[in-house]
Design a protein around this motif. Structure first.
Motif, PDB file in Angstrom:
ATOM      1  N   SER A  10      -7.383  18.892  -7.833  1.00 29.62           N
ATOM      2  CA  SER A  10      -7.147  20.110  -8.131  1.00 29.62           C
ATOM      3  C   SER A  10      -7.038  20.875  -6.708  1.00 29.62           C
ATOM      4  N   SER A  11      -6.362  21.818  -6.162  1.00 30.43           N
ATOM      5  CA  SER A  11      -6.581  22.444  -5.131  1.00 30.43           C
ATOM      6  C   SER A  11      -7.469  23.494  -5.042  1.00 30.43           C
ATOM      7  N   SER A  12      -7.721  24.009  -6.620  1.00 31.28           N
ATOM      8  CA  SER A  12      -8.719  25.083  -6.336  1.00 31.28           C
ATOM      9  C   SER A  12      -9.582  24.959  -7.604  1.00 31.28           C
ATOM     10  N   PRO A  13     -10.460  23.650  -7.399  1.00 33.80           N
ATOM     11  CA  PRO A  13     -11.403  23.349  -8.495  1.00 33.80           C
ATOM     12  C   PRO A  13     -12.450  24.359  -8.924  1.00 33.80           C
ATOM     13  N   THR A  14     -12.875  24.518 -10.088  1.00 30.57           N
ATOM     14  CA  THR A  14     -13.856  25.530 -10.538  1.00 30.57           C
ATOM     15  C   THR A  14     -14.693  24.468 -11.523  1.00 30.57           C
ATOM     16  N   SER A  15     -15.633  25.174 -12.164  1.00 29.87           N
ATOM     17  CA  SER A  15     -16.553  24.628 -13.279  1.00 29.87           C
ATOM     18  C   SER A  15     -15.858  24.346 -14.336  1.00 29.87           C
ATOM     19  N   ARG A  16     -14.603  25.293 -14.720  1.00 39.96           N
ATOM     20  CA  ARG A  16     -13.979  24.838 -15.853  1.00 39.96           C
ATOM     21  C   ARG A  16     -12.785  24.060 -15.485  1.00 39.96           C
ATOM     22  N   LYS A  17     -12.292  23.710 -14.504  1.00 48.81           N
ATOM     23  CA  LYS A  17     -11.015  22.993 -14.100  1.00 48.81           C
ATOM     24  C   LYS A  17     -11.742  22.064 -12.860  1.00 48.81           C
ATOM     25  N   ALA A  18     -12.382  20.935 -13.137  1.00 49.17           N
ATOM     26  CA  ALA A  18     -12.736  20.138 -12.027  1.00 49.17           C
ATOM     27  C   ALA A  18     -11.879  19.186 -11.327  1.00 49.17           C
ATOM     28  N   GLU A  93       1.208  31.902   4.189  1.00 43.87           N
ATOM     29  CA  GLU A  93       2.290  31.329   5.106  1.00 43.87           C
ATOM     30  C   GLU A  93       2.941  30.240   4.613  1.00 43.87           C
ATOM     31  N   ILE A  94       2.371  29.148   3.951  1.00 40.89           N
ATOM     32  CA  ILE A  94       3.208  28.275   3.141  1.00 40.89           C
ATOM     33  C   ILE A  94       4.171  28.648   2.328  1.00 40.89           C
ATOM     34  N   ARG A  95       3.555  29.422   1.542  1.00 45.22           N
ATOM     35  CA  ARG A  95       4.528  30.135   0.463  1.00 45.22           C
ATOM     36  C   ARG A  95       5.615  30.903   1.019  1.00 45.22           C
ATOM     37  N   ARG A  96       5.528  31.790   1.909  1.00 46.61           N
ATOM     38  CA  ARG A  96       6.399  32.313   2.735  1.00 46.61           C
ATOM     39  C   ARG A  96       7.513  31.461   3.376  1.00 46.61           C
ATOM     40  N   VAL A  97       7.148  30.471   4.095  1.00 49.82           N
ATOM     41  CA  VAL A  97       8.132  29.529   4.852  1.00 49.82           C
ATOM     42  C   VAL A  97       8.764  28.852   3.547  1.00 49.82           C
ATOM     43  N   PHE A  98       8.376  28.352   2.702  1.00 46.68           N
ATOM     44  CA  PHE A  98       8.864  27.562   1.740  1.00 46.68           C
ATOM     45  C   PHE A  98       9.905  28.322   0.886  1.00 46.68           C
ATOM     46  N   ALA A  99       9.399  29.542   0.777  1.00 46.32           N
ATOM     47  CA  ALA A  99      10.394  30.453  -0.156  1.00 46.32           C
ATOM     48  C   ALA A  99      11.473  30.859   0.859  1.00 46.32           C
ATOM     49  N   ALA A 100      11.533  30.942   2.105  1.00 47.45           N
ATOM     50  CA  ALA A 100      12.577  31.355   2.647  1.00 47.45           C
ATOM     51  C   ALA A 100      13.489  30.222   2.685  1.00 47.45           C
ATOM     52  N   PRO A 131       3.649  22.548 -10.945  1.00 46.87           N
ATOM     53  CA  PRO A 131       2.533  22.801 -10.405  1.00 46.87           C
ATOM     54  C   PRO A 131       2.582  22.903  -8.670  1.00 46.87           C
ATOM     55  N   PRO A 132       1.542  23.462  -8.279  1.00 49.85           N
ATOM     56  CA  PRO A 132       1.585  23.932  -6.999  1.00 49.85           C
ATOM     57  C   PRO A 132       0.862  22.695  -6.086  1.00 49.85           C
ATOM     58  N   VAL A 133       1.821  21.746  -5.919  1.00 54.07           N
ATOM     59  CA  VAL A 133       1.554  20.560  -5.485  1.00 54.07           C
ATOM     60  C   VAL A 133       1.523  20.598  -3.835  1.00 54.07           C
ATOM     61  N   ALA A 134       2.274  21.708  -3.397  1.00 48.22           N
ATOM     62  CA  ALA A 134       2.041  22.023  -2.017  1.00 48.22           C
ATOM     63  C   ALA A 134       0.938  22.288  -1.339  1.00 48.22           C
ATOM     64  N   PHE A 135       0.046  22.999  -2.151  1.00 47.96           N
ATOM     65  CA  PHE A 135      -1.168  23.509  -2.209  1.00 47.96           C
ATOM     66  C   PHE A 135      -2.270  22.109  -2.235  1.00 47.96           C
ATOM     67  N   MET A 136      -1.933  21.311  -3.196  1.00 48.21           N
ATOM     68  CA  MET A 136      -2.568  20.241  -3.176  1.00 48.21           C
ATOM     69  C   MET A 136      -2.631  19.181  -2.142  1.00 48.21           C
ATOM     70  N   LEU A 137      -1.627  18.992  -1.494  1.00 50.67           N
ATOM     71  CA  LEU A 137      -1.424  18.400  -0.279  1.00 50.67           C
ATOM     72  C   LEU A 137      -2.144  19.086   0.764  1.00 50.67           C
ATOM     73  N   HIS A 138      -2.087  20.349   1.025  1.00 52.66           N
ATOM     74  CA  HIS A 138      -2.730  21.198   2.030  1.00 52.66           C
ATOM     75  C   HIS A 138      -4.079  21.121   1.990  1.00 52.66           C
ATOM     76  N   ALA A 139      -4.710  20.955   0.560  1.00 59.53           N
ATOM     77  CA  ALA A 139      -6.366  21.059   0.365  1.00 59.53           C
ATOM     78  C   ALA A 139      -6.744  19.412   0.382  1.00 59.53           C
ATOM     79  N   GLY A 140      -5.889  18.640  -0.082  1.00 55.64           N
ATOM     80  CA  GLY A 140      -6.427  17.216  -0.080  1.00 55.64           C
ATOM     81  C   GLY A 140      -6.383  16.418   1.037  1.00 55.64           C
ATOM     82  N   VAL A 141      -5.050  16.351   1.700  1.00 57.63           N
ATOM     83  CA  VAL A 141      -4.734  15.334   2.899  1.00 57.63           C
ATOM     84  C   VAL A 141      -5.811  15.615   4.053  1.00 57.63           C
ATOM     85  N   PRO A 142      -6.151  16.953   4.489  1.00 52.90           N
ATOM     86  CA  PRO A 142      -6.914  16.843   5.454  1.00 52.90           C
ATOM     87  C   PRO A 142      -8.236  16.630   5.257  1.00 52.90           C
ATOM     88  N   ARG A 143      -8.632  16.542   4.086  1.00 50.96           N
ATOM     89  CA  ARG A 143     -10.198  16.011   3.685  1.00 50.96           C
ATOM     90  C   ARG A 143     -10.081  14.619   3.664  1.00 50.96           C
TER      91      ARG A 143
END
Length: 279
Positions: A10-18, A93-100, A131-143
């Motif tokens: 998950s790109s935005s994990p929480t205690s409810r959605k780990a 920025e990702i959302r804006r560039v990809f939307a354009a 699903p927001p897979v672009a944000f999953m890439l953004h959060a996961g691959v650098p780690r």
């Protein structure tokens, strides 16, 4: 054989959605599930990646962007340089560039696709909603990069590359297995109103196929009664998806043992886009 891991990310994990990570190993022709770890923050995920010195892992997040998109945006065409550029952008920025990019394209062809999307029937990795897979890439691959994980087909193999010193990361898509067993039947939902008996039965059917070897992956899963009950009872499907990724990691390990240097990935895969393992 060594430690295997499967990760429902998950790109935005929480205690409810780990983030859910499955651990296991292969013994006597069976994939043994050893446990599930639930991680409630991205920092916890980074720490988890470093906990063990070596493993083969399959992660439910894209490892690359479509070449067509990268070329159109004028971003670096070498994978690691592209990923580091991407990591330096904010989600806005990702959302804006990809939307354009999408807005300039005709209806029915808004998104650019990777070559792996068609055989895997996966969402385009530039998609930022549902699903927001672009944000999953953004959060996961650098780690993964920060943890020194080796991504076959995208990076040179590390030297020295003994089996005891390498963490291997592969892109996975649990839906690949689920669709092959269940067809279009749904087996999960985060919406409690949609956590129906039919989906529960689908989870049972999917686990039965994994345990009895009724898939094309030639891997058989071994579960305790308690593990099976827990996977069936998780109506969100997150735990089961982690196990499906673990299943793909086991398949990749077998491929590697048989001499496939890229752990079953195609030799001619695009080294910018990446590939979903076994697609």
């Amino acid at each position: 054989m060594g430690l295997l891991v499967g990760c429902d990310f998950s790109s935005s994990p929480t205690s409810r959605k780990a983030i859910v990570c499955a651990r296991g190993s292969q013994a006597r022709g069976r994939l043994v599930l050893e446990g599930l770890d639930k991680l409630h923050s991205l920092e916890a995920f980074s720490q988890w990646l470093r906990k063990d010195p070596a493993w083969i892992g399959a992660f439910d997040l894209p490892f690359g962007l479509p070449r067509e998109l990268v070329v159109a945006l004028g971003w670096p065409l070498e994978w690691e340089a592209c990923m580091r550029h991407y990591a330096g952008l904010s989600r806005d920025e990702i959302r804006r560039v990809f939307a354009a990019f999408c807005d300039a394209r005709p209806a029915g062809g808004k998104f650019a696709h990777r070559a792996t999307d068609a055989p895997a029937q996966s969402s385009p990795s530039m998609k930022w909603v549902n699903p927001p897979v672009a944000f999953m890439l953004h959060a996961g691959v650098p780690r993964l990069l920060e943890a020194g994980v080796y991504l076959p087909g995208l990076q040179p193999r590390p030297v020295p590359a003994t089996e005891e010193s390498v963490r291997v990361g592969l892109e996975a898509y649990p839906g690949l297995i689920a669709r092959s067993v269940l067809g279009n039947r749904s087996y999960k939902s985060d919406d409690k109103a949609k956590q129906t008996p039919d989906r529960l039965i689908a989870r049972k059917d999917l686990l039965n196929a994994l345990e009895t070897g009724q898939t094309r992956w030639d891997v058989r899963l071994k579960l305790s009664h308690a593990q099976r009950d827990a996977l069936v009872d998780d109506a969100s499907g997150d735990s089961l998806d982690a196990v499906l990724c673990l299943f793909l990691a086991a398949w990749a390990e077998v491929q590697h043992q048989q001499g496939h240097l890229l752990y079953g990935l195609p030799q001619d895969m695009d080294p910018l886009e990446g590939w979903i393992v076994s697609a």
